[in-house]
Motif scaffolding. Structure first.
Motif, mmCIF file in Angstrom:
data_model
loop_
_atom_site.group_PDB
_atom_site.id
_atom_site.type_symbol
_atom_site.label_atom_id
_atom_site.label_comp_id
_atom_site.label_asym_id
_atom_site.label_seq_id
_atom_site.Cartn_x
_atom_site.Cartn_y
_atom_site.Cartn_z
ATOM 1 N N UNK A 61 0.829 -1.208 0.000
ATOM 2 C CA UNK A 61 0.000 0.000 0.000
ATOM 3 C C UNK A 61 0.865 1.259 0.000
ATOM 4 N N UNK A 62 1.968 1.234 0.719
ATOM 5 C CA UNK A 62 2.871 2.390 0.725
ATOM 6 C C UNK A 62 3.475 2.616 -0.665
ATOM 7 N N UNK A 63 3.834 1.508 -1.322
ATOM 8 C CA UNK A 63 4.377 1.640 -2.676
ATOM 9 C C UNK A 63 3.321 2.158 -3.643
ATOM 10 N N UNK A 64 2.061 1.721 -3.467
ATOM 11 C CA UNK A 64 0.979 2.222 -4.338
ATOM 12 C C UNK A 64 0.755 3.714 -4.109
ATOM 13 N N UNK A 65 0.878 4.153 -2.856
ATOM 14 C CA UNK A 65 0.745 5.594 -2.581
ATOM 15 C C UNK A 65 1.883 6.371 -3.216
ATOM 16 N N UNK A 66 3.090 5.806 -3.206
ATOM 17 C CA UNK A 66 4.237 6.467 -3.826
ATOM 18 C C UNK A 66 4.063 6.535 -5.342
ATOM 19 N N UNK A 67 3.420 5.496 -5.907
ATOM 20 C CA UNK A 67 3.219 5.469 -7.365
ATOM 21 C C UNK A 67 2.295 6.590 -7.830
ATOM 22 N N UNK A 68 1.376 7.036 -6.950
ATOM 23 C CA UNK A 68 0.472 8.127 -7.322
ATOM 24 C C UNK A 68 1.244 9.402 -7.617
ATOM 25 N N UNK A 69 2.377 9.591 -6.936
ATOM 26 C CA UNK A 69 3.194 10.788 -7.155
ATOM 27 C C UNK A 69 4.130 10.604 -8.342
ATOM 28 N N UNK A 111 7.858 3.084 -14.367
ATOM 29 C CA UNK A 111 7.496 1.748 -14.837
ATOM 30 C C UNK A 111 8.062 0.623 -13.966
ATOM 31 N N UNK A 112 9.325 0.680 -13.513
ATOM 32 C CA UNK A 112 9.813 -0.405 -12.633
ATOM 33 C C UNK A 112 8.995 -0.551 -11.348
ATOM 34 N N UNK A 113 8.614 0.606 -10.764
ATOM 35 C CA UNK A 113 7.820 0.541 -9.549
ATOM 36 C C UNK A 113 6.438 -0.030 -9.842
ATOM 37 N N UNK A 114 5.850 0.379 -10.966
ATOM 38 C CA UNK A 114 4.536 -0.135 -11.349
ATOM 39 C C UNK A 114 4.596 -1.655 -11.575
#
Length: 519
Positions: free
Chosen positions: A209-217, A222-225
């Motif tokens: 969930x923390x990584x998904x919140x970071x992806x919003x910014x 692409x690597x994170x996604x």
């Protein structure tokens, strides 16, 4: 000329009881259930709704059906409409198979043990049993579960460990990517998480969930996604699945997906005759005069681990523990001997090497420390060559049940030139032995009791007590596989079987008594 035959002619008498012989088994079942207090069934009927079939009627029908090798609710519903003894028991009422199945598996789940105890009390009052000698044994019965939807504990641990490695590798990749972008603060959290030896499903869910919140910014990362997609679609669901499997396994090593309560066990009655593992339950019973005094169902394959929980069930059913317990070598462990001693129960229980010790080969084996001499004052063992093995240290081991096993370690000095060393041990150095003095004491007590006149008589009688009952249940009445699933419902099935067996045995004993009187 023919006897007049007219199907439309009304015949008298119309009472079905006229067609049932005086000493028929169905009368024994009817009499036993009629003696029960109606208040026993109050817990099964909270009230409300339409009127229900009388619980005594359904109880009679089910018990009699089990005595006739009928275990399917559809089959029982069919004979209630067609078979005269069943029609008489049911008072010509016709419950359908859903009613019968719901009654035996849901309504009676909190009542059946009370009913079993009440019938057993009738048998004790009429001197069929004394409740003093308790012959215990177990058998494995196949569960109503798919033989191939198995889950093995070792495989789950192995796959979970590999998944943890993949999670750590994924976090390492994300950390490396963050460092390249000079965002060290975010990478530091993942680095600390990556150092954990094992990551729980809840923790992994939080990090995802923390990584998904970071992806919003950073929607173009692409690597994170890709990492989040891998966590959500693959790693996280699998980790939750493995954790659920381990929770269902408990201290077992296997279970079936179609019935998570079962354990895979080796069955003697394997139709392939290759000893394959099949899903099953370990059924423990205690008997006297071949009447079942108590029953319990266990997930453990070994009888050794079933004795204590079974005896606690006996205390619950009988209100007390029997004076003497008689069992085979499968129950002869130090833990079980200690439990029976604590409960002040005479233990006529063999241990694993009891019969082997009687053999000439065992008695002449100089390598067995049981054939040596023990000096309690010096706390030493003296081997056949006269060498003393002195005490070195004591180790403690806590078993899964919580029992503490204490073992004393002894070692000799100067075995190198001993002429008997080749016969005594294959070890290169001096001889070492590990001994539980408490276990030796229990074995000595068991040996003395088994060799006494009373102990020998009870040990011989054990061979025709529970073994005969299992033969009746499995071979004569064909119950080799459970129909229901889950520990609770399977225990109910064993309860109905035990009730039916006890009334069958009562009917057989009554017949013998009548025959003896006529002679």
């Amino acid at each position: 000329m023919y006897i007049q035959y007219t199907m439309d002619q009304l015949c008298l008498p119309m009472d079905l009881e006229e067609d049932i012989p005086p000493n028929h088994l169905v009368r024994v079942v009817n009499s036993a259930v009629n003696r029960l207090d109606d208040t026993i069934f109050d817990a099964a009927y909270p009230g409300g709704g339409r009127d229900s079939y009388h619980p005594k009627m359904l109880t009679k029908v089910i018990i009699y059906a089990y005595t006739q090798r009928m275990y399917s609710s559809r089959q029982i519903a069919k004979v209630v409409r067609e078979n005269i003894p069943f029609m008489w028991l049911a008072g010509r009422q016709r419950p359908d198979f859903r009613t019968i199945n719901r009654f035996r598996s849901q309504r009676m789940k909190d009542v059946l043990e009370t009913l079993f105890t009440a019938v057993l009390q009738f048998l004790a009052d009429e001197k069929y049993v004394s409740l003093d000698h308790y012959f215990v044994d177990g058998t494995k019965i196949e569960a109503n579960a798919n033989r191939y939807t198995f889950v093995w504990g070792k495989a789950v641990s192995k796959h979970k460990a590999k998944l943890q490695e993949k999670v750590h590798a994924l976090f390492a990749d994300i950390e490396a990517a963050e460092k390249q972008e000079e965002q060290e603060d975010h990478g530091k959290d993942l680095a600390e998480l990556g150092e954990c030896s094992e990551i729980s499903g809840a923790k992994l869910e939080q990090v995802t969930r923390e990584l998904e919140a970071r992806l919003l910014n950073k929607p173009k990362d692409k690597p994170l996604k890709k990492a989040i997609r891998k966590l959500r679609k693959d790693l996280l669901p699998r980790l939750h699945k493995y954790e659920q499997y381990q929770k269902q396994l408990g201290d077992r090593n296997s279970f079936s997906k179609t019935d998570p309560d079962v354990t895979f066990m080796r069955m003697k009655e394997d139709h392939m005759r290759n000893g394959q593992l099949k899903p099953g339950y370990n059924v423990q019973i205690g008997t006297e005069n071949q009447f079942i005094l108590a029953y319990s169902v266990h997930q453990s394959r070994a009888d050794t681990r079933c004795l204590q929980p079974h005896m606690e069930k006996v205390k619950q059913v009988l209100g007390r523990l029997p004076q003497t317990v008689i069992a085979d070598a499968g129950y002869g462990s130090e833990e079980n001997y200690a439990y029976l001693e604590k409960e002040e129960i005479q233990a006529v229980v063999k241990y694993g090497s009891y019969h082997i010790e009687k053999g000439k080969a065992w008695r002449e084996n100089i390598g067995k420390f049981e054939n040596w001499t023990y000096d309690e004052v010096e706390d030493t063992w003296t081997c056949k060559a006269g060498t003393k093995l002195r005490f070195r240290y004591e180790s403690k081991k806590t078993l899964d049940s919580g029992y503490e096993l204490r073992q004393r370690h002894y070692r000799s000095t100067g075995c190198q030139g001993c002429p008997l060393k080749a016969e005594c041990t294959k070890a290169a150095g001096d001889r070492e032995v590990t001994v539980s003095l408490k276990g030796l004491r229990y074995k000595h007590q068991a040996r003395q009791l088994l060799q006494s006149e009373e102990g020998y008589r009870l040990a011989v009688r054990r061979m025709i007590e529970p073994e005969s009952v299992f033969g009746q249940l499995k071979n004569n009445r064909g119950f080799r596989r459970f129909l229901l699933r889950g520990m609770e419902k399977v225990t109910l099935e064993v309860g109905w079987l035990s009730l039916a067996h006890n009334l069958l045995k009562q009917a057989a004993n009554d017949q013998k008594r009548r025959a003896a009187i006529l002679q």
